[in-house]
Design an enzyme around this catalytic site. Structure first.
Site, PDB file in Angstrom:
ATOM      1  N   ASP A 137       0.858  -1.187   0.000  1.00 41.75           N
ATOM      2  CA  ASP A 137       0.000   0.000   0.000  1.00 41.75           C
ATOM      3  C   ASP A 137       0.890   1.230   0.000  1.00 41.75           C
ATOM      4  O   ASP A 137       1.405   1.636   1.035  1.00 41.75           O
ATOM      5  CB  ASP A 137      -0.918  -0.008   1.228  1.00 41.75           C
ATOM      6  CG  ASP A 137      -1.951   1.114   1.189  1.00 41.75           C
ATOM      7  OD1 ASP A 137      -1.701   2.136   0.511  1.00 41.75           O
ATOM      8  OD2 ASP A 137      -3.003   0.971   1.820  1.00 41.75           O
ATOM      9  N   HIS A 160       0.416   7.758   4.190  1.00 44.06           N
ATOM     10  CA  HIS A 160       1.008   7.013   5.290  1.00 44.06           C
ATOM     11  C   HIS A 160       2.514   7.215   5.420  1.00 44.06           C
ATOM     12  O   HIS A 160       3.154   6.550   6.240  1.00 44.06           O
ATOM     13  CB  HIS A 160       0.699   5.520   5.124  1.00 44.06           C
ATOM     14  CG  HIS A 160      -0.758   5.232   4.980  1.00 44.06           C
ATOM     15  ND1 HIS A 160      -1.657   5.451   6.001  1.00 44.06           N
ATOM     16  CD2 HIS A 160      -1.485   4.777   3.929  1.00 44.06           C
ATOM     17  CE1 HIS A 160      -2.873   5.118   5.589  1.00 44.06           C
ATOM     18  NE2 HIS A 160      -2.797   4.724   4.340  1.00 44.06           N
TER      19      HIS A 160
END
Length: 302
Positions: A192, A197
């Site tokens: 991902d 993030h």
């Protein structure tokens, strides 16, 4: 409108290769925080391929198997789907385990969109992806709820209510699980690559003061904790799990898990309900409507 519901739901399934080995499994478990303490046999079973009981695989690995990252953005190339990924939020996750995952496999993900719901201000895309082995036998099915802000109001079905509130009593077990400040950077290696993030500038544009931990990482941490404390550390006993992602969680924070036996009577086979909150932010909600279903007896690997 950017989402043509009829086209999206009638489109043929998207098929993609999913190949993994024990290195991918070990890296995934390390990204969840496994291996602490490093001499604990229970922890080594997640991260050491030479463990005497073999390398076990948490079912949540299935959502990243093959480096897909878990949300399965490949469906956004489906005819009738034209949306801004900046408006996308992973709202919920459900996993059904058909067979325990092997530590290495060549498999295929078969992904489709069975429904698109109209929530008023947002559309909810239901994505279903089944992981099948080389013989076509299913290993695991996952269903994601993907919220797309600004795409609701098209007069469609609102969809069923999938809320699963926590029991109205004190939890049977409360756990506190610390996380690493670099946990999101580790978890990104599972596939991902969303900069939310990792990149502080991207996080600020999204309204956060620093990057978030992936919801699927937080959920994996919770499933591992239940497996370790209530299932004898045996991941093959998990037959399914689900959650709703209720709020932000930041790397380095402490996750507080409140866990209930689903029946109230303590029978393991009835499963466990849980919630997760952020300790350092006055128990801000992180995971809600969560459940882990289990079997009384381990399922042997084939």
């Amino acid at each position: 409108m950017p989402i043509d519901v009829e086209k999206v739901t009638s489109a043929p399934p998207v098929r993609a290769a999913a190949v993994w080995d024990d290195r991918d499994v070990r890296l995934y478990h390390l990204a969840l925080g496994a291996g602490v303490p490093e001499t604990d046999p229970g922890e080594l079973r997640y991260v050491f391929e030479g463990h005497e009981r073999g390398l076990q695989v948490l079912p949540t690995f299935g959502v990243v198997a093959g480096g897909t990252g878990g949300v399965g953005f490949q469906v956004f190339d489906t005819p009738g789907m034209d949306i801004d990924l900046a408006a996308v939020l992973h709202g919920g996750q459900e996993i059904t385990v058909h067979r325990p995952l092997p530590a290495a496999a060549r498999a295929t993900t078969v992904t489709r969109v069975p429904a698109v719901y109209d929530k008023g201000k947002a559309a909810v895309i239901v994505q279903e992806s089944t992981l099948v082995d080389e013989d076509g036998a299913p290993l695991l099915t996952q269903r994601n709820q993907i919220f797309v802000h600004g795409e609701g109001g098209f007069g469609g079905d609102r969809g069923p209510s999938e809320r699963l509130p926590a029991p109205d009593r004190e939890p049977d077990l409360v756990l506190q699980v610390p996380t690493l400040r670099q946990q999101a950077l580790l978890y990104r290696l599972a596939g991902d690559w969303n900069p939310l993030h990792a990149d502080p500038a991207t996080a600020r544009r999204a309204g956060y003061d620093r990057p978030l931990l992936h919801g699927l990482c937080t959920f994996g941490i919770a499933v591992k904790a239940v497996t370790d404390r209530l299932l004898g550390g045996d991941a093959t006993r998990v037959t399914g799990c689900r959650t709703r992602f209720a709020g932000a969680f930041f790397p380095g924070e402490t996750l507080r898990l409140r866990i209930w036996a689903a029946s109230g009577g303590g029978r393991a086979a009835d499963g466990h309900r849980l919630t997760a909150t952020a300790v350092e932010r006055d128990d801000a909600p992180v995971l809600t409507d969560a459940r882990i279903t289990v079997t009384d007896t381990p399922t042997p690997l084939h």
